[in-house]
Design an enzyme around this catalytic site. Structure first.
Site, PDB file in Angstrom:
ATOM      1  N   CYS A 185      19.144  -0.132 -38.282  1.00 51.27           N
ATOM      2  CA  CYS A 185      19.046   1.317 -38.118  1.00 51.27           C
ATOM      3  C   CYS A 185      19.091   1.657 -36.638  1.00 51.27           C
ATOM      4  CB  CYS A 185      17.733   1.790 -38.736  1.00 51.27           C
ATOM      5  SG  CYS A 185      17.425   3.535 -38.503  1.00 51.27           S
ATOM      6  N   ASP A 217       2.503  23.228 -54.229  1.00 47.52           N
ATOM      7  CA  ASP A 217       2.612  22.782 -55.621  1.00 47.52           C
ATOM      8  C   ASP A 217       1.265  23.074 -56.280  1.00 47.52           C
ATOM      9  OD1 ASP A 217       3.552  21.747 -57.966  1.00 47.52           O
ATOM     10  OD2 ASP A 217       4.028  19.746 -57.190  1.00 47.52           O
TER      11      ASP A 217
HETATM   12  N1  GUN Z   1       5.983  17.078 -58.543  1.00 46.70           N
HETATM   13  C1  GUN Z   1       6.766  16.109 -59.046  1.00 46.70           C
HETATM   14  N2  GUN Z   1       7.174  16.434 -60.295  1.00 46.70           N
HETATM   15  C2  GUN Z   1       6.634  17.623 -60.580  1.00 46.70           C
HETATM   16  C3  GUN Z   1       6.708  18.482 -61.726  1.00 46.70           C
HETATM   17  O1  GUN Z   1       7.361  18.201 -62.727  1.00 46.70           O
HETATM   18  N3  GUN Z   1       6.041  19.674 -61.637  1.00 46.70           N
HETATM   19  C4  GUN Z   1       5.330  20.030 -60.531  1.00 46.70           C
HETATM   20  N4  GUN Z   1       4.711  21.207 -60.519  1.00 46.70           N
HETATM   21  N5  GUN Z   1       5.247  19.224 -59.458  1.00 46.70           N
HETATM   22  C5  GUN Z   1       5.907  18.048 -59.481  1.00 46.70           C
HETATM   23 ZN    ZN Z   2      15.132   3.624 -38.149  1.00 44.76          ZN
END
Ligand code: GUN
Ligand code: ZN
Length: 648
Positions: free
Chosen positions: A274, A89
């Site tokens: 669980c 990201d």
């Molecule tokens: N992680 C959670 N939401 C977002 C988003 O809207 N854009 C990006 N790039 N990462 C995220």
């Molecule tokens: Zn568990």
């Protein structure tokens, strides 16, 4: 970028996604890896949960000199010690959370490229739910501008171009269209974390639907920041392929455990509800008494076990064809999720979802509650009943709901009715609307299980369809033999036999209004199974034109039937047109790959029977579609039609 559909149900799909570091089966969950702190390493995740792909953050790596240096020198795979596919990201989320973050949109993409990320992400502008439409639009325009510029520098990295647009469906759709236009390859739906945190699932559903409507359907879709398993079934059914989870660790840090039906605080649990490998080894009390770091670790593992188990369940539901059932069941566990299901009752959404809904499924349709009536497959059947079904008489005897198959359950009554007047239409007033007796073996009429009594909403909806279907007809509710005596004086002789009426009704429902007239125009011979008595094969002038599948009572098209349809119906009806290059393969009985499809009938749906033709409209073969028109024209990888029979 290679992405292909392997199996499907609802608007969800099981796909194969190919990267430089191997392939991933979707729907997939990418656990978030913080390169500074890895209580569970990616390698261990692979071993414990079968994790195929992870996501980490390039902004965090780049901000730290040591991590940055190592990532540039040895690559991100080395940095987090994982040889499978890695997504990164960009830092968008950090700039949304902590205002003072400064990132250059192009530099961060180049950095992700340089550290060898398999899927990098643009620096999109996070659209918050409380924005005005004007502000959301500005953010979206900047996002699109950055996406365009980033596409120029991405190299051979797959670039995730995030769809923003806040809570405005029109903006989401425009953004999705614009990003599809620039040929982006991977589409996260962004800006939805605040919606999920506050359980604003109706708005989330609207965002997903609007984004999907604008998107090129051949591309993977990622729901950014979705890590709670409760949302997985619905999101998958709407067409999301990827999820990422930091929830597993965030919730664990916070003393909370994830479950498919919600979240529980450890402190509230006397017993661990669980059966994962963690919860089978410790008691709630032991877990509570553990050293904090150890407890967090164990709870994080539980959270991942549960999340991956839910994805397995979803994949299983897709193969069985009962994903909507799972969605409905899960929705019942949370009122906000249940509320969100109402979005799926809107006609505009049903109409869109119907395009992706397979024609038939392997498993019977199970009623779960008032939402069931709104499944796209019932929407389709009702539309087809109204538009395609041909009554053999203007009068109909209405039978009450009963056991299935109706014609067997009511055989005595039907005999009595037909003895009186043998062209009468007989319709069962079922829990899910009218079912003409001639269609009582066709999916999903025969293959659906409803309780003896349903619910008020379903009753009302069924009655509405019933009345629409029966409009202008004389209706006689069956209340024993006397029902007919009063209503009818004359006796008419039925000209056609019941089996012919039955196959005609199915053909019209499956292929289109009056198609039966053209298919059954010669001398018809119907061959039935000796064992079950069910219709199996249809011959027209001694040519085998159709077979009826025992499981769902629908037709498969034989090549001689295909020739008739091809003669009688003009291009593009029923057609999938393939490039010249593919012709020898089709003639050899090989399946049609999506990249060879030039055009196809927009009425075709997944699992529909089709005619495979070349660009001069010469018939080559018959087959079963795996994709609809939208998909056939956009996928350039994977199968589009499974060839059934070809011209010699
Ligand atoms: N992680 C959670 N939401 C977002 C988003 O809207 N854009 C990006 N790039 N990462 C995220
Ligand atoms: Zn568990």
């Amino acid at each position: 970028m290679k992405f292909e559909i392997k199996n499907r149900d609802a608007s969800g799909r099981i796909c194969r996604f190919y990267t430089k570091h191997g392939k991933v089966t979707t729907p997939a969950l990418l656990p978030v890896i913080n390169p500074n702190r890895m209580p569970i390493t990616p390698k261990e995740m692979k071993r414990l949960f079968g994790t195929e792909m992870v996501i980490t953050n390039s902004y965090i790596i780049r901000k730290d000199e040591k991590l940055k240096e190592k990532a540039i020198e040895k690559g991100v795979h080395n940095l987090i010690d994982f040889d499978g596919p890695i997504m990164t990201d960009s830092g968008t989320f950090q700039s949304y959370k902590y205002r003072n973050v400064k990132i250059d949109p192009l530099e961060i993409v180049e950095f992700q490229r340089d550290i060898g990320s398999d899927v990098g992400t643009i620096l999109d502008v996070f659209g918050t739910p409380d924005q005005t439409e004007k502000k959301a639009k500005e953010g979206l325009q900047e996002t699109i501008k950055r996406a365009k510029q980033s596409m120029e520098v991405k190299g051979n990295m797959i670039l995730a171009c995030t769809i923003q647009g806040s809570v405005y469906p029109n903006l989401r759709k425009i953004c999705a269209e614009k990003l599809s236009d620039i040929n982006a390859e991977f589409f996260p739906i962004g800006g939805v974390v605040p919606l999920m945190e506050n359980q604003r699932y109706s708005e989330l559903t609207r965002c997903i639907l609007a984004s999907k409507k604008g998107l090129n359907p051949s591309r993977p879709v990622h729901l950014f920041g979705a890590g709670h398993p409760m949302i997985f079934p619905l999101a998958v059914a709407l067409g999301c392929d990827f999820f990422d989870s930091s929830a597993y660790i965030k919730y664990a840090n916070d003393g909370r455990m994830l479950f498919p039906d919600g979240t529980k605080k450890l402190e509230d649990l006397d017993e661990l509800p669980c059966f994962c490998p963690i919860c089978t080894k410790v008691t709630s009390l032991e877990l509570k008494k553990m050293k904090k770091s150890e407890r967090i670790l164990q709870m994080a593992k539980h959270n991942l076990y549960v999340s991956f188990a839910e994805l397995k369940k979803i994949k299983c539901a897709i193969s069985e064809g009962n994903l909507w059932e799972l969605v409905e069941r899960r929705a019942c566990s949370n009122p906000y999720l249940l509320e969100a299901m109402k979005e799926l009752r809107k006609n505009e959404n049903k109409r869109w979802l119907e395009h992706f809904e397979p024609i038939y499924k392997n498993k019977a349709l199970f009623y779960t509650g008032s939402q069931t009536f709104h499944r796209p497959i019932l929407y389709r059947c009702h539309k087809r009943l109204i538009n395609r079904y041909k009554f053999s008489s203007n009068s109909a005897v209405i039978l009450p709901e009963g056991e299935k198959p109706y014609s067997k359950h009511f055989s005595e009554v039907i005999g009595e009715i037909l003895a009186k007047r043998n062209n009468l239409e007989i319709v069962v007033n079922s829990h899910y609307g009218p079912v003409p007796i001639k269609l009582d073996e066709m999916y999903p009429f025969a293959q659906s299980i409803f309780p003896e009594s349903t619910d008020k909403e379903t009753e009302e909806s069924a009655e509405k369809i019933f009345n629409e279907f029966m409009k202008g007809k004389k209706v006689i509710f069956w209340r024993g033999k006397r029902s007919l005596k009063k209503s009818f004086k004359s006796q008419e002789i039925m000209k056609e036999n019941i089996d012919l009426l039955r196959i005609s009704a199915v053909a019209d429902m499956q292929f289109g209004k009056n198609v039966s007239k053209t298919l059954f125009c010669g001398k018809i011979r119907i061959v039935k199974s000796k064992k079950t008595g069910k219709i199996r094969n249809i011959y027209c002038d001694d040519k085998h034109i159709l077979s009826m599948r025992a499981g769902d009572g629908m037709f498969t098209l034989k090549i001689k039937g295909a020739k008739m349809l091809h003669n009688f119906f003009k291009y593009p009806k029923f057609r999938v047109t393939v490039q010249e290059e593919a012709v020898p393969f089709v003639k050899d009985g090989k399946s049609v790959f999506a990249k060879f499809v030039i055009d196809c009938d927009k009425e075709l749906r997944p699992y529909d029977e089709c005619l495979i033709v070349n660009k001069n409209d010469d018939l080559l073969a018959t087959g079963r579609c795996l994709l609809n028109k939208l998909e056939m024209s956009s996928f350039n990888f994977g199968m589009a039609v499974k060839t059934r029979e070809h011209i010699d």
